[in-house]
Motif scaffolding. Sequence first.
Motif, PDB file in Angstrom:
ATOM      1  N   ILE A 102       0.862  -1.178   0.000  1.00 41.81           N
ATOM      2  CA  ILE A 102       0.000   0.000   0.000  1.00 41.81           C
ATOM      3  C   ILE A 102       0.897   1.226   0.000  1.00 41.81           C
ATOM      4  N   ILE A 103       0.672   2.119  -0.982  1.00 38.26           N
ATOM      5  CA  ILE A 103       1.442   3.358  -1.065  1.00 38.26           C
ATOM      6  C   ILE A 103       0.520   4.502  -0.656  1.00 38.26           C
ATOM      7  N   TRP A 104       0.837   5.128   0.466  1.00 41.24           N
ATOM      8  CA  TRP A 104       0.029   6.218   1.000  1.00 41.24           C
ATOM      9  C   TRP A 104       0.504   7.540   0.400  1.00 41.24           C
ATOM     10  N   CYS A 105      -0.278   8.089  -0.489  1.00 37.92           N
ATOM     11  CA  CYS A 105       0.014   9.409  -1.071  1.00 37.92           C
ATOM     12  C   CYS A 105      -0.882  10.424  -0.367  1.00 37.92           C
ATOM     13  N   THR A 106      -0.641  10.572   0.907  1.00 37.60           N
ATOM     14  CA  THR A 106      -1.555  11.293   1.792  1.00 37.60           C
ATOM     15  C   THR A 106      -0.970  12.606   2.297  1.00 37.60           C
ATOM     16  N   GLY A 107       0.028  13.115   1.602  1.00 37.23           N
ATOM     17  CA  GLY A 107       0.483  14.464   1.899  1.00 37.23           C
ATOM     18  C   GLY A 107       1.542  14.558   2.975  1.00 37.23           C
ATOM     19  N   PHE A 108       1.777  15.801   3.369  1.00 37.30           N
ATOM     20  CA  PHE A 108       2.886  16.135   4.258  1.00 37.30           C
ATOM     21  C   PHE A 108       2.449  17.197   5.250  1.00 37.30           C
ATOM     22  N   ARG A 109       3.261  17.376   6.262  1.00 36.46           N
ATOM     23  CA  ARG A 109       3.092  18.455   7.217  1.00 36.46           C
ATOM     24  C   ARG A 109       4.367  19.305   7.226  1.00 36.46           C
ATOM     25  N   PRO A 110       4.289  20.576   7.581  1.00 35.42           N
ATOM     26  CA  PRO A 110       5.497  21.388   7.625  1.00 35.42           C
ATOM     27  C   PRO A 110       6.533  20.805   8.589  1.00 35.42           C
ATOM     28  N   ALA A 111       7.789  20.764   8.152  1.00 34.27           N
ATOM     29  CA  ALA A 111       8.877  20.219   8.974  1.00 34.27           C
ATOM     30  C   ALA A 111       9.410  21.329   9.873  1.00 34.27           C
ATOM     31  N   LEU A 112       8.806  21.474  11.047  1.00 32.07           N
ATOM     32  CA  LEU A 112       9.112  22.598  11.934  1.00 32.07           C
ATOM     33  C   LEU A 112       9.551  22.146  13.322  1.00 32.07           C
ATOM     34  N   GLY A 113       9.988  20.904  13.440  1.00 29.67           N
ATOM     35  CA  GLY A 113      10.400  20.411  14.759  1.00 29.67           C
ATOM     36  C   GLY A 113      11.525  21.205  15.377  1.00 29.67           C
ATOM     37  N   HIS A 114      12.384  21.804  14.561  1.00 25.06           N
ATOM     38  CA  HIS A 114      13.512  22.575  15.084  1.00 25.06           C
ATOM     39  C   HIS A 114      13.072  23.865  15.786  1.00 25.06           C
ATOM     40  N   LEU A 115      11.811  24.256  15.573  1.00 23.27           N
ATOM     41  CA  LEU A 115      11.300  25.471  16.206  1.00 23.27           C
ATOM     42  C   LEU A 115      10.604  25.200  17.540  1.00 23.27           C
ATOM     43  N   ALA A 116      10.575  23.958  17.977  1.00 25.25           N
ATOM     44  CA  ALA A 116       9.856  23.593  19.213  1.00 25.25           C
ATOM     45  C   ALA A 116      10.286  24.412  20.428  1.00 25.25           C
ATOM     46  N   PRO A 117      11.586  24.718  20.619  1.00 30.23           N
ATOM     47  CA  PRO A 117      11.972  25.493  21.816  1.00 30.23           C
ATOM     48  C   PRO A 117      11.323  26.872  21.897  1.00 30.23           C
ATOM     49  N   LEU A 118      10.852  27.403  20.791  1.00 24.85           N
ATOM     50  CA  LEU A 118      10.235  28.727  20.793  1.00 24.85           C
ATOM     51  C   LEU A 118       8.775  28.700  21.231  1.00 24.85           C
ATOM     52  N   ARG A 119       8.186  27.513  21.293  1.00 26.10           N
ATOM     53  CA  ARG A 119       6.801  27.335  21.749  1.00 26.10           C
ATOM     54  C   ARG A 119       5.845  28.279  21.005  1.00 26.10           C
ATOM     55  N   LEU A 120       5.769  28.113  19.710  1.00 26.09           N
ATOM     56  CA  LEU A 120       5.002  29.020  18.864  1.00 26.09           C
ATOM     57  C   LEU A 120       3.648  28.484  18.438  1.00 26.09           C
ATOM     58  N   ARG A 121       3.447  27.184  18.494  1.00 26.25           N
ATOM     59  CA  ARG A 121       2.200  26.609  17.981  1.00 26.25           C
ATOM     60  C   ARG A 121       1.017  26.975  18.866  1.00 26.25           C
ATOM     61  N   THR A 122      -0.124  27.180  18.221  1.00 29.41           N
ATOM     62  CA  THR A 122      -1.359  27.449  18.941  1.00 29.41           C
ATOM     63  C   THR A 122      -2.092  26.133  19.174  1.00 29.41           C
ATOM     64  N   THR A 123      -3.270  26.224  19.780  1.00 29.54           N
ATOM     65  CA  THR A 123      -4.059  25.015  20.042  1.00 29.54           C
ATOM     66  C   THR A 123      -4.508  24.351  18.745  1.00 29.54           C
ATOM     67  N   HIS A 124      -4.486  25.095  17.643  1.00 33.11           N
ATOM     68  CA  HIS A 124      -4.878  24.536  16.352  1.00 33.11           C
ATOM     69  C   HIS A 124      -3.679  23.993  15.588  1.00 33.11           C
ATOM     70  N   GLY A 125      -2.492  24.046  16.175  1.00 29.34           N
ATOM     71  CA  GLY A 125      -1.312  23.464  15.561  1.00 29.34           C
ATOM     72  C   GLY A 125      -0.622  24.334  14.535  1.00 29.34           C
ATOM     73  N   ARG A 126      -1.123  25.510  14.260  1.00 25.88           N
ATOM     74  CA  ARG A 126      -0.550  26.412  13.262  1.00 25.88           C
ATOM     75  C   ARG A 126       0.218  27.537  13.961  1.00 25.88           C
ATOM     76  N   ILE A 127       1.334  27.937  13.377  1.00 26.58           N
ATOM     77  CA  ILE A 127       2.090  29.072  13.900  1.00 26.58           C
ATOM     78  C   ILE A 127       1.542  30.336  13.243  1.00 26.58           C
ATOM     79  N   PRO A 128       0.945  31.249  14.002  1.00 22.40           N
ATOM     80  CA  PRO A 128       0.386  32.465  13.398  1.00 22.40           C
ATOM     81  C   PRO A 128       1.486  33.327  12.781  1.00 22.40           C
ATOM     82  N   THR A 129       1.232  33.825  11.567  1.00 18.95           N
ATOM     83  CA  THR A 129       2.192  34.672  10.868  1.00 18.95           C
ATOM     84  C   THR A 129       1.498  35.905  10.307  1.00 18.95           C
TER      85      THR A 129
END
Length: 365
Positions: free
Chosen positions: A289-316
């Motif tokens: 089975i090949i899952w062609c189900t997309g991607f998420r932004p690779a932002l793990g390196h920004l975790a120390p800044l604690r930027l994500r909201t409750t909806h998982g998006r970083i407001p810009t």
Amino acid sequence: MAAETLASEGLGGVTGTARVVVVGGGQAGLAAGYHLRRAGLDFVILDAQAEPGGAWTHGWDSLRLFSPARHSSLPGWPMPPYQGPGYPTAGHVVDYLAAYEKRYELPILRSETVTAVSRAGTGLRVSTDTGTWAAEAVISATGTWWRPFLPLMPGGFTGRRLHTVDYRSPKEFAGQDVVVVGGGNSGAQIAADLVGVANLTWVTRRPPRYLPDDIDGKALFDVATRRRQAIETGRPDTAGVAGLGDIVAVPPVRETRDAGLLDPRPMFARLDSDGPAWTDGSGCRADAIIWCTGFRPALGHLAPLRLRTTHGRIPTAGTRVVAEPRLHLLGYGDWTGPASATLIGVGMTARAAVADIKATLDIGG
């Protein structure tokens, strides 16, 4: 304030300094580098990959652009014409990106994986697997390829499970029963790639929505730009590219579709040991089975800044992060600029990001 000064303000153990650090050396990072060079700012690009080309070096063998080379260029230098048939291959794009960074003498450090970005004094600390950089501003341009999304699915399937990132060629699936899941571009292209080689079952959550056959990457960029302009001026949201469809009908997809060889089934309910099972009691066998189900932004390196909201998006605001204005996000799709995840679209967004950074640094001295 110079980056060297930041090193004395809580950034002990610094191994490098730059006014701006760009995280990621793919197409978005190169576009940022071009505009940073033109702005006269001291910068460095840190890239985890050993070779140029970003995610383009990891695509499947038949992967091609959606547009001619002339409509697939980074700022400053048009992509050279592709001499083969059809649209440019991924290999042609990689060659172009490698030549681009040399042409503009962009300062790229390769095999340099950024592990964390954190606050330190009046600047930012960029930690890598080999050291630490002091910066006054950071542009995160890591894309999405490195964070594939795999949905949870009940059942005990015992065959191979792959994602788009794992697929290379239909040859390894010759004669096998293969299920491709996903109704976007990668799902349609990989399904078309497997037709006639494997015993294909294509599964989509809704009937495929093909864009008009004459639509290419240039047209998609124009549509995305018009949508952003409409939103910014208070006019009704046009829905952009999503309003046209989900799948660009590149020639291989168009040919297999028109031949009646791309006939998807609806999404299955579970995965049994030997393959998918539907709510109507039917099922099919699958070796893979090949899952062609997309991607998420690779932002793990920004975790120390604690930027994500409750909806998982970083407001810009544009590309600038609202909660940390020294940080800009570039190349993550319409979220950070119209068509900013494309070769043709990222240049305009990179220019705006660098202009914002330069203005801020000039005010700061």
